[in-house]
Design an enzyme around this catalytic site. Structure first.
Site, PDB file in Angstrom:
ATOM      1  N   CYS A 142    -118.955  39.935  29.732  1.00  0.00           N
ATOM      2  CA  CYS A 142    -118.554  41.558  29.697  1.00  0.00           C
ATOM      3  C   CYS A 142    -117.956  41.898  28.272  1.00  0.00           C
ATOM      4  O   CYS A 142    -116.858  41.499  27.965  1.00  0.00           O
ATOM      5  CB  CYS A 142    -117.321  41.407  30.695  1.00  0.00           C
ATOM      6  SG  CYS A 142    -116.563  43.026  30.925  1.00  0.00           S
ATOM      7  N   CYS A 145    -114.828  43.979  28.292  1.00  0.00           N
ATOM      8  CA  CYS A 145    -113.665  43.292  28.522  1.00  0.00           C
ATOM      9  C   CYS A 145    -113.256  42.336  27.489  1.00  0.00           C
ATOM     10  O   CYS A 145    -112.239  42.492  27.046  1.00  0.00           O
ATOM     11  CB  CYS A 145    -113.866  42.474  29.643  1.00  0.00           C
ATOM     12  SG  CYS A 145    -114.590  42.998  31.028  1.00  0.00           S
ATOM     13  N   ASP A 146    -114.220  41.805  26.616  1.00  0.00           N
ATOM     14  CA  ASP A 146    -113.787  40.702  25.717  1.00  0.00           C
ATOM     15  C   ASP A 146    -114.060  40.879  24.420  1.00  0.00           C
ATOM     16  O   ASP A 146    -113.789  40.121  23.461  1.00  0.00           O
ATOM     17  CB  ASP A 146    -114.333  39.305  26.355  1.00  0.00           C
ATOM     18  CG  ASP A 146    -113.741  39.201  27.574  1.00  0.00           C
ATOM     19  OD1 ASP A 146    -112.597  39.219  27.815  1.00  0.00           O
ATOM     20  OD2 ASP A 146    -114.633  38.685  28.360  1.00  0.00           O
TER      21      ASP A 146
END
Ligand code: NAP
Length: 317
Positions: A142, A145-146
């Protein structure tokens, strides 16, 4: 001392929806508007795959685009407005052998007259031990997300579909360089996404190559990849600080194995419309759809499933 007997009742629903992505929440909107008071079991990835994306530009009705998490949150609010209940947790066991169907969330048992499975699909991994050892330490599925954690560093995306292009474009906001590694020469991605990625100077390309090893589990950080040519088998090292997988998804159907008709990859086999091989159990979204897999098609499938559940319950009085 005497204790009064405590009556234990298993909650019984007319409709339980498994999954809270586009498909699940649309099913919940329709079922709730039909006064069926659906329960939505949100699943481990509440909100589904849209919560992992940024701009959604192709959902009708939003000419300026809408953020993925915002879109699913609005759907949830809409379902709740008509009486749908959302609860955290994932179904750990299911018994679909007779109606009412039985579901468990851990030790808790629930029963339902009809079931809408909208449990979606989860990111696929390469399956290398070194990859798995570094999940959360530079290996991710992701970018949204990261990606932020790799500001000012070179990163690598694996895959040749729209997700790989989208993740790579997103990562250019943070990384010094984004390398897309794809196992073939041709790309599965749509032309518009591919063109956008090709036009971005921060993106470089390695085709006809697969990852055989992720370094370095001992350092608890990604320092590079071992790549192998799919043309001549030659191997070489590629320096990178993070590895983002965008190689597709696997359907979340483990709890239904041996009960529902699933294909070889685990997708629910449709009997037409939203029907599965078990009357009263319906499918919606990516858990069955291996072809279109769009927010709008998932929403449409959720609508179909709820209408079929409603008609079945009505026919049964
Ligand atoms: P996908 O289209 O199935 O692409 C997966 C890619 O990963 C393929 O290029 C595949 O290679 C590669 N791959 C699969 N297994 C691999 C492995 N073990 N090792 C190396 N490479 C591997 O999946 P997706 O990109 O997630 O897209 C899914 C759906 O969502 C599509 O319909 C897509 O259009 C849609 N989507 C749309 C948008 C958008 O419009 N903004 C964004 C994201 C996704 P091969 O090509 O060789 O099979």
């Amino acid at each position: 001392m005497k204790f009064a007997a405590i009556a234990r009742t298993t909650p019984m629903y007319k409709v339980i929806v498994i999954g809270s992505g586009c498909a699940g929440s649309t099913a919940a909107i329709y079922a709730a508007r039909a006064s069926l008071e659906p329960l939505v079991i949100e699943g481990l990835e509440a909100g589904g795959q849209l919560t992992l994306t940024t701009d959604v530009e192709n959902y009708p009705g939003f000419p300026e685009g809408i953020m993925g998490p915002d879109l699913v949150d609005r759907m949830k609010q809409q379902a709740q407005r008509f009486g749908a209940t959302y609860r955290h947790g994932a179904v750990t066991r299911a018994d679909l052998s007779s109606r009412p169907f039985k579901l468990w969330i851990g030790d808790e048992q629930l029963e339902t007259q009809t079931l809408i499975i909208a449990s979606g699909a989860s990111a696929r991994w390469l399956g290398l031990p070194s990859e798995q050892a570094l999940v959360g330490h530079g290996v991710s599925s992701c970018a949204t997300c990261d990606g932020f954690f790799f500001r000012g560093q070179p990163v690598t995306v694996i895959g040749g579909g729209d997700s790989a292009m989208e993740e790579a474009l997103f990562l250019t906001k943070f990384a010094t360089e984004v390398t897309i590694v794809h196992r073939r020469e041709e790309f599965r991605a749509s032309k518009i996404m591919l063109d956008r990625a090709r036009a971005n100077e921060k993106i470089s390309w390695i085709t006809n190559a697969t990852v055989t090893e992720v370094a370095d589990p001992a350092a608890k950080a990604v320092t590079g990849l071992r790549l192998r040519s799919t043309v001549n088998g030659k191997e070489w090292d590629h320096k990178t600080s993070a590895l983002f997988l965008a190689i597709g998804h696997v359907p979340n159907t483990d709890v239904f194995k041996g009960q529902l008709d699933l294909d070889k990859q685990g997708y629910i086999v449709s009997q037409g419309g939203a029907r599965t091989n078990i009357p009263g159990v319906f499918h919606a979204g990516d858990v069955e759809d291996r072809v279109y897999r769009q927010a709008i098609t998932a929403a449409g499938a959720g609508c179909k499933a709820a209408i079929e559940a409603e008609r079945l319950l009505e026919a049964e009085g």
